[in-house]
Enzyme design. Structure first.
Site, PDB file in Angstrom:
ATOM      1  N   SER A 106       0.837  -1.200   0.000  1.00 50.41           N
ATOM      2  CA  SER A 106       0.000   0.000   0.000  1.00 50.41           C
ATOM      3  C   SER A 106       0.884   1.267   0.000  1.00 50.41           C
ATOM      4  CB  SER A 106      -0.962  -0.057   1.186  1.00 50.41           C
ATOM      5  OG  SER A 106      -2.045   0.796   1.010  1.00 50.41           O
ATOM      6  N   ASP A 129      -9.638  -6.225  -3.621  1.00 53.85           N
ATOM      7  CA  ASP A 129      -8.722  -5.242  -3.052  1.00 53.85           C
ATOM      8  C   ASP A 129      -9.268  -3.828  -3.165  1.00 53.85           C
ATOM      9  OD1 ASP A 129      -6.346  -3.956  -2.214  1.00 53.85           O
ATOM     10  OD2 ASP A 129      -5.109  -5.377  -3.321  1.00 53.85           O
ATOM     11  N   HIS A 188      -6.945  -6.682   0.399  1.00 55.07           N
ATOM     12  CA  HIS A 188      -5.748  -5.838   0.444  1.00 55.07           C
ATOM     13  C   HIS A 188      -4.562  -6.531   1.109  1.00 55.07           C
ATOM     14  CE1 HIS A 188      -4.054  -1.897  -0.195  1.00 55.07           C
ATOM     15  NE2 HIS A 188      -3.869  -1.627   1.085  1.00 55.07           N
TER      16      HIS A 188
END
Length: 311
Positions: free
Chosen positions: A124, A264, A291
């Site tokens: 991320s 996601d 995610h």
């Protein structure tokens, strides 16, 4: 519930002269495996947030075990987890920048003496940071993995808001009401955010304890999260609100693997520029993950990453 299998080899605090901090700072580091053993290039793993801790990515310590036996380095970024916190810098847009975290990464690499031979994995926000680092074409960077990373905050927000519209009407209404009243801390808003996270953050039930612990750190000190992101997952009011690396990615020369999940928050449009612009980049999508494929499809994820790092 703890999901870790590997044995912690080394834990230390690395001095970091953070520009503008006006006090001594420490970066808390965990190492799994021996950095100089077996000729394997160490993997440095960068957590997301910004504002959480390394805990939720510690599953990558599996890579330190056979058959891959790759040493893995984790650290809490400054202001997070067990590293030095700087609540007095809350709201300081000139302090909480890419440059700060890039300097910290360089400091960790040099302190551990792996700056001439290392791989990077970023989750991320950690992937955003890893991509920025790779733009400078560091000679020691051998492999790059961008895990569910936004290529731009505009695409990230568009994805989050599109997914939000798929939630049950009462959950959407709770989010709308909380944002209209700015009641982000209300029980109703937080419950609605939990529904969003369980759908597009991590779909495992129960959540791994490491994932829970990373989230708790925002509650303990939300300085970094609030300054760089803001109070809502759906509207970025922080220093990253205009962040984008699209159009620059062609400068990355490191062999690159891009991953995301079918459910996601980083949907395909969010990660696609990495694949389209980085020469030779490959893309693996995990069909049963949101995610956190490194937990949600843990065994397959480690196989994919391990094979990429060693090929």
């Amino acid at each position: 519930m703890s999901s870790l299998k590997a044995t912690l080899t080394r834990e230390l605090d690395i001095p970091f002269d953070a520009p503008g901090a006006d006090k001594p700072c420490l970066t808390h580091v965990k190492v799994f495996g021996e950095l100089t053993a077996g000729g394997k290039t160490p993997l440095v793993a960068l957590h997301g947030g910004p504002g959480v801790s390394m805990d939720y990515i510690l599953s990558l310590s599996d890579l330190s075990l056979p058959p891959f036996s790759i040493p893995v380095v984790f650290y809490d970024q400054i202001g997070n987890g067990h590293s030095t916190h700087l609540p007095e810098k809350r709201g300081d847009a000139s302090f909480w920048t890419d440059a700060l975290f890039l300097a910290e990464l360089d400091n960790v690499l040099k302190y551990l003496n792996i700056q001439d031979d290392y791989a990077l994995w970023g989750s991320s926000w950690g992937g955003m940071l890893a991509a920025r680092h790779a733009l400078s074409q560091p000679k020691g960077l051998k492999k790059l993995v961008l895990a569910s990373a936004p290529s731009s905050i505009a695409r990230w927000l568009a994805s989050a808001n599109a997914l939000r519209r798929t939630l049950p009407p009462d959950v959407q209404a709770a989010l709308d009401a909380g944002e209209e009243s700015r009641g982000y801390g209300s029980k109703e808003y937080q419950a609605a955010m939990d529904v969003f996270f369980s759908s597009f953050g991590c779909r495992l039930k129960p959540l791994p304890e490491e994932v829970k612990e990373s989230g708790r750190w925002v509650g303990r000190d939300d300085t970094v999260w609030m300054t760089m992101n803001g109070p809502s997952e759906f509207v970025n009011t922080g220093t990253l609100n205009e962040w984008s690396i699209i159009g620059e990615l062609h400068a990355i020369t490191t062999p690159t693997l891009v991953t995301n999940g079918a459910y996601d928050e980083a949907q395909d449009d969010v990660v696609r520029p990495f694949v389209d612009e980085i020469p030779g980049a490959t893309w693996v999508k995990f069909e049963n993950s949101a995610h956190m494929a490194h937990f949600e499809e843990r065994e397959r994820y480690m196989q994919v990453i391990g094979e990429f790092l060693l090929k």
